[in-house]
Enzyme design. Structure first.
Site, mmCIF file in Angstrom:
data_model
loop_
_atom_site.group_PDB
_atom_site.id
_atom_site.type_symbol
_atom_site.label_atom_id
_atom_site.label_comp_id
_atom_site.label_asym_id
_atom_site.label_seq_id
_atom_site.Cartn_x
_atom_site.Cartn_y
_atom_site.Cartn_z
ATOM 1 N N GLU A 142 0.829 -1.211 0.000
ATOM 2 C CA GLU A 142 0.000 0.000 0.000
ATOM 3 C C GLU A 142 0.864 1.262 0.000
ATOM 4 O O GLU A 142 0.592 2.226 -0.718
ATOM 5 C CB GLU A 142 -0.918 0.014 1.232
ATOM 6 N N CYS A 169 -0.081 0.802 7.751
ATOM 7 C CA CYS A 169 -0.498 1.192 6.404
ATOM 8 C C CYS A 169 -1.773 2.031 6.457
ATOM 9 O O CYS A 169 -1.945 2.959 5.659
ATOM 10 C CB CYS A 169 -0.717 -0.042 5.546
#
Length: 227
Positions: A142, A169
């Site tokens: 990500e 993330c």
């Protein structure tokens, strides 16, 4: 007609019937091999050679069985995951604008300039030293997708990811301005999985839309060969 002619006629008739039966069987077999069927949703199934049947050149309608936008972007995330050298878990991500433009892709791996031959890929250390595992060094998919945008803004965009993001993330997703997260699979949660419980809480508090991808295609086959 004498008896010899009757025998020849009967033999020819039997031979012709057998040949016709074989021809029909062969044609039916080739139809099953080369012509894809449709699944329960009406999509064209993938044939053995990986390509869907070409329709008539006189047919003015568009092709059936093409990828939906969601399947397309999630497939790119999965394809990106194949670049990961992590032996245990490969994760891919695809950042997409609201009008369907791919802004960045990423997969889990070590930072640029850090040799993936000199850093450990292990999940656990035999000595209990966390520096002998991958976790202090790896960059998640990500994060890489957001950072690989060539300076395009992630604000208001959608992020497709093969696995639900962890809490670290989630923080970056929130701070970057992503408005929606579409994930394929989520790690099994338990009371001890604070990483993912915190991720759910943070994304919810930040007002970020989260949804699980519901594929319309059961598989997508890519073959590197001429059709």
């Amino acid at each position: 007609m004498n008896s010899r002619e009757l025998v020849l006629l009967a033999t020819a008739t039997v031979f012709g019937a057998v040949a016709s039966a074989l021809a029909v069987r062969f044609f039916s077999f080739n139809q099953k091999r080369h012509f894809p069927r449709t699944d329960s949703s009406g999509n064209s199934a993938v044939s053995n050679n990986g390509y869907s049947q070409s329709q008539s050149p006189f047919d003015p309608s568009k092709r059936k069985g093409y990828l939906s936008w969601d399947d397309y972007f999630m497939a790119i995330a999965f394809l990106s995951a194949e670049r990961s050298k992590d032996p245990n878990r490969q994760v891919g991500a695809c950042l997409v604008s609201q009008n369907g433009v791919i802004l960045g892709i990423g997969y889990n791996g070590f930072p640029r300039g850090c040799s993936d031959d000199k850093l450990p890929w292990a999940k656990k250390s035999k000595t209990g030293n966390p520096l002998e595992t991958k976790y202090p060094y790896v960059c998640h998919a990500e994060v890489n997708a957001i950072l690989n945008t060539n300076h395009a803004s992630a604000v208001g965009q959608k992020l497709y990811v093969t696995m639900f993001p962890c809490n670290e993330c989630a923080k970056i997703i929130i701070q970057s301005g992503v408005s929606e997260v579409i994930y394929f699979v989520e790690k099994n949660l338990s009371n001890s999985d604070t990483t993912y419980i915190a991720s759910h809480k943070l994304l919810s508090m930040a007002g970020i839309k989260v949804r699980k991808h519901q594929p319309q295609m059961s598989r997508i086959l890519v073959k590197f060969e001429d059709s």
